[in-house]
Design an enzyme around this catalytic site. Structure first.
Site, mmCIF file in Angstrom:
data_model
loop_
_atom_site.group_PDB
_atom_site.id
_atom_site.type_symbol
_atom_site.label_atom_id
_atom_site.label_comp_id
_atom_site.label_asym_id
_atom_site.label_seq_id
_atom_site.Cartn_x
_atom_site.Cartn_y
_atom_site.Cartn_z
ATOM 1 N N HIS A 10 47.904 19.994 15.997
ATOM 2 C CA HIS A 10 49.265 19.499 16.181
ATOM 3 C C HIS A 10 50.100 20.436 17.075
ATOM 4 C CE1 HIS A 10 48.487 16.841 12.671
ATOM 5 N NE2 HIS A 10 48.015 17.913 12.074
ATOM 6 N N ASP A 11 50.162 21.702 16.675
ATOM 7 C CA ASP A 11 51.088 22.628 17.327
ATOM 8 C C ASP A 11 50.650 22.982 18.738
ATOM 9 O OD1 ASP A 11 51.595 24.357 14.178
ATOM 10 O OD2 ASP A 11 52.568 22.584 14.989
#
Ligand code: RIB
Ligand code: CA
Length: 314
Positions: free
Chosen positions: A238-239
């Site tokens: 995600h990040d």
């Protein structure tokens, strides 16, 4: 083209760690600081992990210690999950001796001291960012853009509840304040990050390199296995996708929308309401939609392997 100044607000966190490494390895961005926030694990761990990563990566940047919990919610408990009790799935790095600055004042200082407008990349709950806009509104208006890992849209809305993504769910009041503030936003939500999956096999250059970055990334990816995920499974990073979008805007496409955050719903608290028709408000957000996953994986592998080689040489 000069490097884009960025500050990462983070709750490391397995995927946060890879995102911070990606930023450190990429000349397109100038990482000016890390600010920790409570999220995946409590602030003692997220701040310690951020400092330990800065040491590992030999970053001469300040590390801030921000909020230890949501603005107003008081029902959060830090039940260990995929990130484990320490945030790094049990793979602890050497404890840093760095001193911390107070997180929100550090955000304000870095914004004010920068000759060029700063992009802030929040990859954890938005508590620090809400405190920044509440306590330093004129400074916050100087921010170039918030590139936020958070929320969900269209076909993928939630991972904590059916409609709420963790970073927004953790502090929906902060998220509502940030999305309404007026600084341009790129929202990298689950609908995009679930396309950006990575397994060991997608990082062949990194694991052929065999240095300190390969070691920790190997341990962190194995952390998913601790919660029953197959060792070879490709998991959403995600990040890193949010950071990749700053480094290489072609890594995903976006669509404009008006986005608001539900912070009072009994069943829907933490939901990002994405109005593509902009009937409920003017566009305030570019929402990531289609990911070029091979481009993303190649960027991650090439940059992390180069970082690994540079740290091994020193
Ligand atoms: O929902 C994914 C987000 O929650 C990521 O930032 C992950 O690190 C967790 O904080
Ligand atoms: Ca995170």
């Amino acid at each position: 083209m000069s490097a884009r100044p960025i500050v990462i607000d983070t709750d490391p966190g397995i995927d946060d760690a890879l995102a911070i490494m990606l930023a450190a390895a990429s000349p397109e961005v100038d990482l000016r600081g890390l600010v920790a926030v409570a999220g995946n694990v409590g602030l003692p761990y997220t701040s310690g992990n951020a400092a330990a990563l800065a040491d590992l990566l030999r970053l001469d940047i300040p590390v801030g210690k921000g909020a230890s919990g949501p603005l107003w919610r008081r029902d959060i408990d830090f039940t260990p999950d995929v990130h484990g009790e320490d945030g790094f799935a049990g793979h602890s790095l050497p404890v840093s001796t760095r001193s911390f600055e107070p997180g929100v004042p550090l955000l304000a200082r870095l914004i004010e001291e920068s000759a060029d407008p700063i992009t802030i990349v929040p990859i954890g709950p938005l508590t620090n960012i809400a405190m920044l806009v509440n306590e330093y509104p004129e400074t916050a208006r100087k921010v170039e853009r918030f590139v936020i890992m958070g929320g969900g849209a269209f076909d993928v809305l939630g991972n904590v509840t059916p409609v709420a993504e963790f970073n927004i769910w953790f502090d929906p009041d902060a998220a509502a304040r940030v999305f309404a503030f007026g600084v341009p936003i790129t929202m990298v939500g689950l609908n995009a990050t679930h396309q950006a999956t990575v397994a060991r096999k997608h990082l062949p250059r990194l694991f052929a390199s065999g240095g300190p970055v390969a070691e920790i990334v190997g341990h962190l990816l194995a952390g998913y296995h601790n919660v029953g995920v197959d060792m070879e499974a490709a998991m959403p990073q995600h990040d890193s996708l949010a950071v990749a979008g700053v480094i290489d805007p072609d890594v995903f496409t976006t669509v404009p929308a008006f986005v608001d955050v539900e912070n009072v719903g009994r069943l829907t608290s933490g939901m990002t309401l994405v109005d593509r028709a902009c009937e409920s408000g003017e566009p305030n957000c570019d929402v990531a939609v289609k990911v070029d996953v091979e481009r993303f994986r190649d960027l991650l592998d090439s940059r992390l392997s180069a970082l690994d080689a540079s740290l091994r040489q020193d």
